[in-house]
Design a protein around this motif. Structure first.
Motif, PDB file in Angstrom:
ATOM      1  N   SER A  93       1.547  -5.137  27.693  1.00  0.00           N
ATOM      2  CA  SER A  93       1.003  -6.411  27.160  1.00  0.00           C
ATOM      3  C   SER A  93       1.394  -7.590  27.988  1.00  0.00           C
ATOM      4  O   SER A  93       2.381  -7.776  28.409  1.00  0.00           O
ATOM      5  CB  SER A  93       1.633  -6.723  25.571  1.00  0.00           C
ATOM      6  OG  SER A  93       1.066  -8.005  25.201  1.00  0.00           O
ATOM      7  N   ARG A 163       0.174  -2.714  20.220  1.00  0.00           N
ATOM      8  CA  ARG A 163       0.238  -4.138  20.761  1.00  0.00           C
ATOM      9  C   ARG A 163       1.170  -4.358  21.875  1.00  0.00           C
ATOM     10  O   ARG A 163       0.932  -5.397  22.770  1.00  0.00           O
ATOM     11  CB  ARG A 163       0.550  -5.028  19.750  1.00  0.00           C
ATOM     12  CG  ARG A 163      -0.772  -5.041  18.714  1.00  0.00           C
ATOM     13  CD  ARG A 163      -1.074  -6.149  17.856  1.00  0.00           C
ATOM     14  NE  ARG A 163      -2.097  -6.118  16.831  1.00  0.00           N
ATOM     15  CZ  ARG A 163      -2.226  -6.342  15.667  1.00  0.00           C
ATOM     16  NH1 ARG A 163      -1.329  -6.926  15.103  1.00  0.00           N
ATOM     17  NH2 ARG A 163      -3.558  -6.082  14.925  1.00  0.00           N
ATOM     18  N   PRO A 166      -1.142  -2.167  25.348  1.00  0.00           N
ATOM     19  CA  PRO A 166      -2.786  -1.676  24.903  1.00  0.00           C
ATOM     20  C   PRO A 166      -3.078  -0.310  25.269  1.00  0.00           C
ATOM     21  O   PRO A 166      -2.628   0.284  26.370  1.00  0.00           O
ATOM     22  CB  PRO A 166      -3.297  -2.831  25.445  1.00  0.00           C
ATOM     23  CG  PRO A 166      -2.432  -3.885  25.829  1.00  0.00           C
ATOM     24  CD  PRO A 166      -1.089  -3.207  25.946  1.00  0.00           C
TER      25      PRO A 166
END
Length: 200
Positions: A93, A163, A166
């Motif tokens: 991320s 998260r 991704p």
């Protein structure tokens, strides 16, 4: 043999329930921290302490996937399975990449202790984790050079709602979950790995 490596702050206990039915499975805990600063150093320690050799299968979740990639530079693995893992730090991320330099300032000992008061098995594992190991790996992730593409092709299993990492494009199985799918979707995982002949 099948070796399962946990995520950062986790232990082999994160592989519970159906995972325990895999024949010949070894549930790895991180080695006692001795100042390792790089993913490859941790990979070498895991190989040495567990006797991983050519023909073995290594399954790694998150940080464990990166270490598994490092193991594939040392041993000719039969299979390499990345669970919510990355082949290169660029897949992490962007927000985590932006804030990772703060790991040197973060009061990880406080966070580690606070996690022990949170519910859940992962919180307990994190509370018992070595804060210096966690801090060192926060930096190591972004210095890591990635998977050696000349080696074994990884099997990638990923959560659609992850998260931390991704959803990458080249995933073999997408599960409707987040970054902790190894814990939250164990049955689905183990069934699929068996169907693919990755585990017996």
């Amino acid at each position: 043999m099948v070796y399962l490596l946990p995520g950062m702050g986790g232990t082999g206990e994160m592989y519970a329930g159906p995972w325990r039915d895999i024949p010949g499975a070894v549930f790895v805990d991180w080695p006692e921290y001795r100042g390792e600063k790089e993913i490859q150093e941790v990979a070498a320690r895991v190989v040495e302490e567990h006797g991983i050799r050519d023909g073995d299968t290594v399954i790694g979740t998150s940080l464990g996937g990166m270490v598994a990639c490092g193991i594939s530079r040392i041993a000719r693995l039969r299979r390499l399975v990345l669970v919510g893992g990355v082949r290169h730090p660029d897949e992490v991320s962007g927000l985590l990449r932006l804030f990772h330099p703060l790991a040197g300032l973060a009061p990880l000992e406080f966070v580690r202790r606070a996690a022990g008061k949170a519910p859940g098995e992962l919180a307990r594992m994190f509370a018992e984790a070595d804060a210096e190991f966690v801090r060192a790996m926060c930096f190591a992730v972004f210095r890591w050079r990635g998977l050696d593409l000349g080696g074994v092709r990884p099997v990638r299993i990923h959560g659609r709602r992850d998260r931390v990492v991704p959803l990458p494009k080249d995933v073999d199985l997408v599960i409707d979950g987040g970054h902790l799918i190894a814990m939250t979707h164990a049955g689905e995982f183990v069934d699929w790995l068996g169907e693919q002949g990755i585990v017996e």
